[in-house]
Design a protein around this motif. Structure first.
Motif, PDB file in Angstrom:
ATOM      1  N   LEU A  16       0.815  -1.213   0.000  1.00  0.00           N
ATOM      2  CA  LEU A  16       0.000   0.000   0.000  1.00  0.00           C
ATOM      3  C   LEU A  16       0.851   1.267   0.000  1.00  0.00           C
ATOM      4  N   ASP A  17       2.054   1.179  -0.576  1.00  0.00           N
ATOM      5  CA  ASP A  17       2.913   2.356  -0.635  1.00  0.00           C
ATOM      6  C   ASP A  17       2.346   3.472  -1.495  1.00  0.00           C
ATOM      7  N   PHE A  18       1.465   3.110  -2.404  1.00  0.00           N
ATOM      8  CA  PHE A  18       0.892   4.129  -3.296  1.00  0.00           C
ATOM      9  C   PHE A  18      -0.121   5.028  -2.582  1.00  0.00           C
ATOM     10  N   ILE A  19      -0.570   4.620  -1.400  1.00  0.00           N
ATOM     11  CA  ILE A  19      -1.574   5.409  -0.675  1.00  0.00           C
ATOM     12  C   ILE A  19      -0.915   6.661  -0.096  1.00  0.00           C
ATOM     13  N   GLY A  20      -1.610   7.765  -0.230  1.00  0.00           N
ATOM     14  CA  GLY A  20      -1.117   9.013   0.337  1.00  0.00           C
ATOM     15  C   GLY A  20      -1.083  10.110  -0.707  1.00  0.00           C
ATOM     16  N   PRO A  21      -1.272  11.325  -0.303  1.00  0.00           N
ATOM     17  CA  PRO A  21      -1.258  12.448  -1.255  1.00  0.00           C
ATOM     18  C   PRO A  21       0.152  12.706  -1.784  1.00  0.00           C
ATOM     19  N   GLN A  22       0.232  12.951  -3.077  1.00  0.00           N
ATOM     20  CA  GLN A  22       1.517  13.225  -3.698  1.00  0.00           C
ATOM     21  C   GLN A  22       1.975  14.653  -3.438  1.00  0.00           C
ATOM     22  N   LYS A  23       1.046  15.517  -3.104  1.00  0.00           N
ATOM     23  CA  LYS A  23       1.402  16.888  -2.763  1.00  0.00           C
ATOM     24  C   LYS A  23       0.413  17.400  -1.717  1.00  0.00           C
ATOM     25  N   ASN A  24       0.852  18.398  -0.986  1.00  0.00           N
ATOM     26  CA  ASN A  24       0.021  18.955   0.081  1.00  0.00           C
ATOM     27  C   ASN A  24      -0.929  20.008  -0.467  1.00  0.00           C
ATOM     28  N   ALA A  25      -2.035  20.218   0.235  1.00  0.00           N
ATOM     29  CA  ALA A  25      -3.006  21.237  -0.148  1.00  0.00           C
ATOM     30  C   ALA A  25      -2.920  22.411   0.820  1.00  0.00           C
ATOM     31  N   LYS A  26      -3.652  23.461   0.489  1.00  0.00           N
ATOM     32  CA  LYS A  26      -3.617  24.663   1.318  1.00  0.00           C
ATOM     33  C   LYS A  26      -4.406  24.478   2.619  1.00  0.00           C
ATOM     34  N   ILE A  27      -5.350  23.561   2.618  1.00  0.00           N
ATOM     35  CA  ILE A  27      -6.195  23.328   3.795  1.00  0.00           C
ATOM     36  C   ILE A  27      -5.707  22.077   4.496  1.00  0.00           C
ATOM     37  N   PRO A  28      -5.639  22.082   5.837  1.00  0.00           N
ATOM     38  CA  PRO A  28      -5.226  20.865   6.558  1.00  0.00           C
ATOM     39  C   PRO A  28      -6.101  19.673   6.197  1.00  0.00           C
ATOM     40  N   LEU A  29      -5.513  18.483   6.343  1.00  0.00           N
ATOM     41  CA  LEU A  29      -6.181  17.257   5.895  1.00  0.00           C
ATOM     42  C   LEU A  29      -7.500  17.025   6.652  1.00  0.00           C
ATOM     43  N   LEU A  30      -7.491  17.199   7.959  1.00  0.00           N
ATOM     44  CA  LEU A  30      -8.723  16.986   8.734  1.00  0.00           C
ATOM     45  C   LEU A  30      -9.794  17.983   8.331  1.00  0.00           C
ATOM     46  N   ALA A  31      -9.392  19.222   8.098  1.00  0.00           N
ATOM     47  CA  ALA A  31     -10.371  20.234   7.675  1.00  0.00           C
ATOM     48  C   ALA A  31     -10.953  19.890   6.306  1.00  0.00           C
ATOM     49  N   GLN A  32     -10.144  19.316   5.426  1.00  0.00           N
ATOM     50  CA  GLN A  32     -10.654  18.885   4.119  1.00  0.00           C
ATOM     51  C   GLN A  32     -11.759  17.852   4.283  1.00  0.00           C
ATOM     52  N   PHE A  33     -11.516  16.876   5.162  1.00  0.00           N
ATOM     53  CA  PHE A  33     -12.523  15.841   5.370  1.00  0.00           C
ATOM     54  C   PHE A  33     -13.806  16.419   5.942  1.00  0.00           C
ATOM     55  N   LEU A  34     -13.684  17.318   6.908  1.00  0.00           N
ATOM     56  CA  LEU A  34     -14.875  17.896   7.518  1.00  0.00           C
ATOM     57  C   LEU A  34     -15.667  18.729   6.514  1.00  0.00           C
ATOM     58  N   ILE A  35     -14.950  19.507   5.711  1.00  0.00           N
ATOM     59  CA  ILE A  35     -15.638  20.350   4.717  1.00  0.00           C
ATOM     60  C   ILE A  35     -16.364  19.485   3.694  1.00  0.00           C
ATOM     61  N   ILE A  36     -15.688  18.450   3.216  1.00  0.00           N
ATOM     62  CA  ILE A  36     -16.312  17.620   2.187  1.00  0.00           C
ATOM     63  C   ILE A  36     -17.432  16.764   2.769  1.00  0.00           C
ATOM     64  N   GLU A  37     -17.337  16.393   4.054  1.00  0.00           N
ATOM     65  CA  GLU A  37     -18.443  15.670   4.714  1.00  0.00           C
ATOM     66  C   GLU A  37     -19.695  16.531   4.737  1.00  0.00           C
ATOM     67  N   PHE A  38     -19.544  17.766   5.210  1.00  0.00           N
ATOM     68  CA  PHE A  38     -20.695  18.656   5.259  1.00  0.00           C
ATOM     69  C   PHE A  38     -21.186  19.008   3.853  1.00  0.00           C
ATOM     70  N   GLY A  39     -20.267  19.069   2.904  1.00  0.00           N
ATOM     71  CA  GLY A  39     -20.664  19.349   1.527  1.00  0.00           C
ATOM     72  C   GLY A  39     -21.518  18.243   0.936  1.00  0.00           C
ATOM     73  N   VAL A  40     -21.159  16.982   1.208  1.00  0.00           N
ATOM     74  CA  VAL A  40     -21.960  15.861   0.715  1.00  0.00           C
ATOM     75  C   VAL A  40     -23.346  15.864   1.356  1.00  0.00           C
ATOM     76  N   ASP A  41     -23.405  16.163   2.660  1.00  0.00           N
ATOM     77  CA  ASP A  41     -24.714  16.236   3.319  1.00  0.00           C
ATOM     78  C   ASP A  41     -25.557  17.375   2.751  1.00  0.00           C
ATOM     79  N   LEU A  42     -24.912  18.505   2.488  1.00  0.00           N
ATOM     80  CA  LEU A  42     -25.633  19.635   1.898  1.00  0.00           C
ATOM     81  C   LEU A  42     -26.140  19.282   0.504  1.00  0.00           C
ATOM     82  N   LEU A  43     -25.316  18.561  -0.265  1.00  0.00           N
ATOM     83  CA  LEU A  43     -25.735  18.135  -1.599  1.00  0.00           C
ATOM     84  C   LEU A  43     -26.916  17.178  -1.514  1.00  0.00           C
ATOM     85  N   ARG A  44     -26.883  16.268  -0.541  1.00  0.00           N
ATOM     86  CA  ARG A  44     -27.988  15.316  -0.386  1.00  0.00           C
ATOM     87  C   ARG A  44     -29.290  16.032  -0.024  1.00  0.00           C
ATOM     88  N   MET A  45     -29.218  16.995   0.903  1.00  0.00           N
ATOM     89  CA  MET A  45     -30.421  17.729   1.280  1.00  0.00           C
ATOM     90  C   MET A  45     -30.930  18.589   0.133  1.00  0.00           C
TER      91      MET A  45
END
Length: 600
Positions: A424-453
């Motif tokens: 599983l060496d291929f797992i992991g981001p090849q480059k970093n983003a401007k937003i912290p990783l945990l914040a990315q997950f939280l934003i996209i979680e709420f985004g999916v819920d907003l899309l569903r509603m």
């Protein structure tokens, strides 16, 4: 008498056409008689219920407000030149919580009034006769007796009423015996579902449910006729329980139609449907279904006692409010009952010894008790061969597992790369983003819920277009601008697909909340956080009880044979016994030597 009676298909007449009888009794039409002058039945003295209601208005501040209101109404009446209603003050003091309390307040007792005029007075104060346009009270003389017919115009089946009244109008005083009620019941009313009652509260409750109530002056009882026809849609396939092969009918909002769909599949005389009413004001019909010689009677009694103990003004949201009332207050996100809109699924659970709760005005029913693995199964698995059904079940299990643990595990391996195995060496981001990783997950979680509603509230023709724009355009732009990492969007999409593949909508939402909890624990406490949070998750499922049945059965307590039936879709002839956790009275589905005879 059955509740929520649907007498048949709608009339072949056009929607705008009304029969002569209904046209004659509607307010404002020819034949309508104005109500008699009102008389205050409680002027000389007050009943105990009146005293109780008056005491409930105690308090200096409340009394002062009431006095101000009285003065304002008097001034308004004097300015308009109209006499003041002598009953208005009594109406202001009324604090009745039920129909019976209101009748006791205005009439003094729950008996049927002796005269039609007295009946109209009670109906005027309790039901709003003369004020509410769809409450109809038609006065007639039948067989030399003064009568009154009470009904709700929107529920009246005019064809049946026309036939009944056509027969009654031919009566003469010579045709009437000394017992007018017996004559009406046995000889002159050509209708199947006819009963009599001597309680005014029951007469009004039945009228509000759509019945037609016939009052005969001088008689201590009324005739209640089931002549109602509720607005109803045809059975359609449930949108969240679709199958490629199988029945296309589903439950509707009419209780009797839903019961008939189950009766069609289970022609067992042991199938019982007990009827109860919940809600002082809504009087919602609730039916408890079970097979008498299979089900655990202790469990049935527990459900019925819980429903009878409910003291609430109403359950307008039907089954969900009833579930909260009988299951109890809890912060547990996981569903303790299974909802289904498919009659074949409900029939299967009844054969397993479950208890099924029908609620009028709801197209879904509750199955009690249930388990976590019951909520993970779908009707499509039983519509295929055992091998293909097992494959579909494993794919579904994999999707449910991914919807819970995929994102926390991936984030843990990104935070601690040393935990990744070589494959599983291929797992992991090849480059970093401007937003912290945990914040990315939280934003996209709420985004999916907003899309569903948003998809739920978007018209169907626009729903697909909105989904494509949100999922592709917004996600692609977010990655290209460096706000998100490609792998975050990818794995979140896989987890969302697993959530939508969960057969139970309630279970999918609960798994999503657990995933969010695991993400936060992993983001803040890394390995220890994921281990502790996962342990708490398993403990939560273990301690859950669905009506004294283990929620993780047959895993806890472990039952090897039953667990094999969960993991693999076994052939029909191999399932010779019912699930043991139901504690059924009759545990056998077929003779134990049936399989041996078939093989020979």
């Amino acid at each position: 008498m059955e509740a929520s009676r649907e007498l048949g298909a709608p009339d072949e007449r056009s929607d705008g056409e009304v029969s002569g009888f209904i046209r004659s009794i509607l307010p404002g039409e020819e034949g309508d008689e104005s109500p008699a002058s009102e008389q205050d039945r409680g002027g000389s003295g007050s009943s105990p219920d009146e005293d109780r209601a008056a005491k409930q208005t105690g308090g200096a501040a409340e009394q002062e407000d009431a006095d101000k209101g009285k003065k304002g109404r008097r001034n308004q009446a004097a300015a308009s030149g109209q006499p003041e209603d002598p009953k208005q003050e009594k109406r202001d003091r009324e604090l009745s919580n039920s129909v019976k309390e209101s009748i006791l307040y205005w009439h003094g007792d729950d008996r049927i009034p002796e005269t039609i005029d007295q009946t109209k007075e009670v109906l005027t104060e309790v039901m709003g006769l003369g004020t509410t346009f769809d409450v109809v009270f038609r006065e007639m003389h039948l067989g030399g007796r003064k009568t009154g017919l009470l009904l709700i115009s929107g529920f009246a089946k005019d064809v049946i009423l026309d036939e009944i009244l056509k027969r009654l109008t031919y009566l003469t005083p010579c045709d009437m015996s000394s017992d007018a009620m017996a004559s009406f019941m046995n000889e002159y009313i050509p209708h199947i579902q006819v009963v009599k009652d001597d309680r005014m509260s029951e007469a009004i409750n039945q009228a509000m449910a759509g019945m037609s109530v016939l009052f005969i002056e001088g008689e201590p009882s009324v005739i209640i006729m089931d002549t109602r026809l509720y607005p109803v849609r045809g059975p359609e396939e449930p949108s969240i329980e679709r199958v490629v092969r199988g029945a296309r009918d589903g439950f509707t909002e009419t209780l009797l139609s839903n019961i008939a769909l189950v009766r069609r599949r289970l022609r067992d005389p042991g199938l019982k449907f007990e009827l109860h009413k919940v809600g002082r004001r809504t009087q919602t019909d609730v039916s408890i279904a079970y097979i008498d010689d299979i089900v655990d009677k202790t469990q049935v009694k527990a459900v019925i006692d819980k429903i009878k103990s409910i003291d609430i003004d109403g359950i307008p949201l039907a089954d969900k409010q009833l579930e909260e009332a009988i299951i109890g207050k809890s912060m547990n996100p996981y569903p303790m009952v299974r909802y289904s809109e498919r009659p074949d699924i409900v029939a299967s659970h009844l054969l397993e010894g479950r208890v099924v709760v029908f609620v009028d005005t709801s197209p879904s029913v509750m199955v009690i008790p249930t388990t976590f693995f019951d909520l993970c199964q779908h009707a499509e698995e039983n519509r295929q061969t055992p091998l293909m059904g097992s494959y579909l079940r494993w794919v579904r299990f994999a999707g449910i597992f991914a919807s819970i643990f995929l994102l926390p595990l991936w984030m843990l391996m990104v935070i601690h790369p040393e935990l990744k195995p070589p494959l599983l060496d291929f797992i992991g981001p090849q480059k970093n983003a401007k937003i912290p990783l945990l914040a990315q997950f939280l934003i996209i979680e709420f985004g999916v819920d907003l899309l569903r509603m948003a998809a739920v509230h978007t018209p169907s023709p626009l729903g697909s277009a909105m989904g494509l724009i949100a999922a592709i355009l917004i996600g692609d732009i977010a990655v290209k601008t460096g706000l998100f990492v490609n792998e975050v969007v990818l794995y979140m999409a896989v987890a969302a697909i697993g959530m939508f593949a969960t057969p139970s909508y309630e279970l999918g939402l609960a798994n999503r909340l657990v995933r969010l909890f695991l993400l936060l624990a992993t983001g803040f406490f890394h390995v220890i956080g994921l281990v502790v949070a996962s342990t708490l998750f398993i403990v939560l499922l273990t301690v859950n009880r669905s009506y004294n049945s283990s929620y993780l059965w047959p895993f806890i307590p472990f039952n090897a044979k039953a667990m094999g039936a969960i993991l693999f879709r076994v052939p029909v002839l191999s399932s010779k016994t019912r699930p043991s956790f139901n504690k059924t009275r009759d545990n056998t589905r077929m003779s134990l030597d049936t399989g041996k005879k078939d093989k020979s």
